[in-house]
Design a protein around this motif. Sequence first.
Motif, mmCIF file in Angstrom:
data_model
loop_
_atom_site.group_PDB
_atom_site.id
_atom_site.type_symbol
_atom_site.label_atom_id
_atom_site.label_comp_id
_atom_site.label_asym_id
_atom_site.label_seq_id
_atom_site.Cartn_x
_atom_site.Cartn_y
_atom_site.Cartn_z
ATOM 1 N N GLY A 80 -38.042 -30.873 16.902
ATOM 2 C CA GLY A 80 -37.205 -29.741 17.267
ATOM 3 C C GLY A 80 -36.039 -30.099 18.166
ATOM 4 O O GLY A 80 -35.270 -29.231 18.559
ATOM 5 N N LEU A 81 -35.868 -31.368 18.492
ATOM 6 C CA LEU A 81 -34.819 -31.792 19.418
ATOM 7 C C LEU A 81 -33.537 -32.254 18.734
ATOM 8 O O LEU A 81 -32.505 -32.390 19.388
ATOM 9 C CB LEU A 81 -35.337 -32.922 20.314
ATOM 10 N N SER A 82 -33.584 -32.492 17.451
ATOM 11 C CA SER A 82 -32.442 -33.058 16.744
ATOM 12 C C SER A 82 -31.234 -32.133 16.765
ATOM 13 O O SER A 82 -31.354 -30.919 16.590
ATOM 14 C CB SER A 82 -32.812 -33.343 15.284
ATOM 15 N N ALA A 83 -30.071 -32.724 16.942
ATOM 16 C CA ALA A 83 -28.815 -31.979 16.851
ATOM 17 C C ALA A 83 -28.369 -31.873 15.392
ATOM 18 O O ALA A 83 -27.390 -31.187 15.103
ATOM 19 C CB ALA A 83 -27.739 -32.654 17.681
ATOM 20 N N LYS A 84 -29.068 -32.558 14.496
ATOM 21 C CA LYS A 84 -28.710 -32.579 13.079
ATOM 22 C C LYS A 84 -29.778 -31.926 12.219
ATOM 23 O O LYS A 84 -30.013 -32.329 11.086
ATOM 24 C CB LYS A 84 -28.495 -34.018 12.629
ATOM 25 N N LYS A 85 -30.467 -30.909 12.748
ATOM 26 C CA LYS A 85 -31.524 -30.238 11.994
ATOM 27 C C LYS A 85 -30.992 -29.752 10.660
ATOM 28 O O LYS A 85 -29.853 -29.315 10.592
ATOM 29 C CB LYS A 85 -32.055 -29.041 12.786
ATOM 30 N N PHE B 63 -32.608 -32.442 9.797
ATOM 31 C CA PHE B 63 -32.933 -33.859 9.733
ATOM 32 C C PHE B 63 -33.013 -34.496 11.111
ATOM 33 O O PHE B 63 -32.409 -34.031 12.075
ATOM 34 C CB PHE B 63 -31.935 -34.593 8.844
ATOM 35 N N CYS B 64 -33.766 -35.570 11.178
ATOM 36 C CA CYS B 64 -34.003 -36.311 12.414
ATOM 37 C C CYS B 64 -32.753 -37.093 12.822
ATOM 38 O O CYS B 64 -32.086 -37.693 11.981
ATOM 39 C CB CYS B 64 -35.170 -37.280 12.195
ATOM 40 N N ASP B 65 -32.464 -37.090 14.122
ATOM 41 C CA ASP B 65 -31.391 -37.928 14.651
ATOM 42 C C ASP B 65 -31.908 -38.909 15.709
ATOM 43 O O ASP B 65 -31.137 -39.532 16.419
ATOM 44 C CB ASP B 65 -30.258 -37.084 15.226
ATOM 45 N N GLY B 66 -33.242 -39.036 15.811
ATOM 46 C CA GLY B 66 -33.839 -39.975 16.755
ATOM 47 C C GLY B 66 -34.090 -39.410 18.132
ATOM 48 O O GLY B 66 -34.552 -40.129 19.025
ATOM 49 N N SER B 67 -33.833 -38.123 18.347
ATOM 50 C CA SER B 67 -34.007 -37.512 19.671
ATOM 51 C C SER B 67 -35.437 -37.590 20.178
ATOM 52 O O SER B 67 -35.664 -37.598 21.381
ATOM 53 C CB SER B 67 -33.558 -36.050 19.654
ATOM 54 N N HIS B 68 -36.429 -37.659 19.270
ATOM 55 C CA HIS B 68 -37.831 -37.708 19.677
ATOM 56 C C HIS B 68 -38.137 -38.977 20.473
ATOM 57 O O HIS B 68 -39.126 -39.029 21.194
ATOM 58 C CB HIS B 68 -38.758 -37.626 18.452
ATOM 59 N N LYS B 69 -37.289 -39.960 20.378
ATOM 60 C CA LYS B 69 -37.513 -41.220 21.106
ATOM 61 C C LYS B 69 -37.338 -41.038 22.604
ATOM 62 O O LYS B 69 -37.743 -41.891 23.385
ATOM 63 C CB LYS B 69 -36.585 -42.297 20.574
ATOM 64 N N GLU C 206 -46.624 -41.322 24.380
ATOM 65 C CA GLU C 206 -47.883 -40.785 23.852
ATOM 66 C C GLU C 206 -47.646 -39.588 22.938
ATOM 67 O O GLU C 206 -48.491 -39.233 22.139
ATOM 68 C CB GLU C 206 -48.857 -40.411 24.974
ATOM 69 N N SER C 207 -46.481 -38.972 23.027
ATOM 70 C CA SER C 207 -46.157 -37.823 22.183
ATOM 71 C C SER C 207 -45.383 -38.216 20.939
ATOM 72 O O SER C 207 -45.207 -37.411 20.045
ATOM 73 C CB SER C 207 -45.314 -36.818 22.975
ATOM 74 N N ASN C 208 -44.909 -39.444 20.873
ATOM 75 C CA ASN C 208 -44.027 -39.837 19.777
ATOM 76 C C ASN C 208 -44.651 -39.694 18.401
ATOM 77 O O ASN C 208 -43.960 -39.374 17.448
ATOM 78 C CB ASN C 208 -43.514 -41.262 19.967
ATOM 79 N N GLN C 209 -45.945 -39.962 18.251
ATOM 80 C CA GLN C 209 -46.564 -39.857 16.927
ATOM 81 C C GLN C 209 -46.432 -38.443 16.379
ATOM 82 O O GLN C 209 -46.076 -38.246 15.228
ATOM 83 C CB GLN C 209 -48.035 -40.272 16.967
ATOM 84 N N ALA C 210 -46.701 -37.449 17.211
ATOM 85 C CA ALA C 210 -46.601 -36.050 16.774
ATOM 86 C C ALA C 210 -45.152 -35.650 16.535
ATOM 87 O O ALA C 210 -44.882 -34.727 15.780
ATOM 88 C CB ALA C 210 -47.233 -35.133 17.811
ATOM 89 N N ASN C 211 -44.224 -36.346 17.176
ATOM 90 C CA ASN C 211 -42.814 -36.005 17.057
ATOM 91 C C ASN C 211 -42.085 -36.814 15.997
ATOM 92 O O ASN C 211 -40.902 -36.636 15.793
ATOM 93 C CB ASN C 211 -42.118 -36.195 18.400
#
Length: 82
Positions: free
Chosen positions: A25-30, A32-38, A43-48
């Motif tokens: 839900g953090l991507s500025a390009k929804k 689609f993913c823009d890598g914001s989950h990084k 520990e949360s990255n797998q779910a994100n």
Amino acid sequence: MSTNSNPAKVIAVKKGNDYYWCACGLSAKKPFCDGSHKDVPSESNQANSPVKFTAEKDQYVYFCGCMETKEPPFCDGSHIPR
């Protein structure tokens, strides 16, 4: 019932291409993913991690825009008030 008014995003996809739907839900390009989950704790990255979709044919796909779908990466109508 969803309180999010972000409807499905209708995207023309091409056979054989990979698309990565944003699951955090953090991507500025929804949608689609823009890598914001990084930027969230590791520990949360797998779910994100984004959801990969490979197009089996040229078509239009309804990608979820409200982040409430039970069928990621596709819209399941969760944004529609019932």
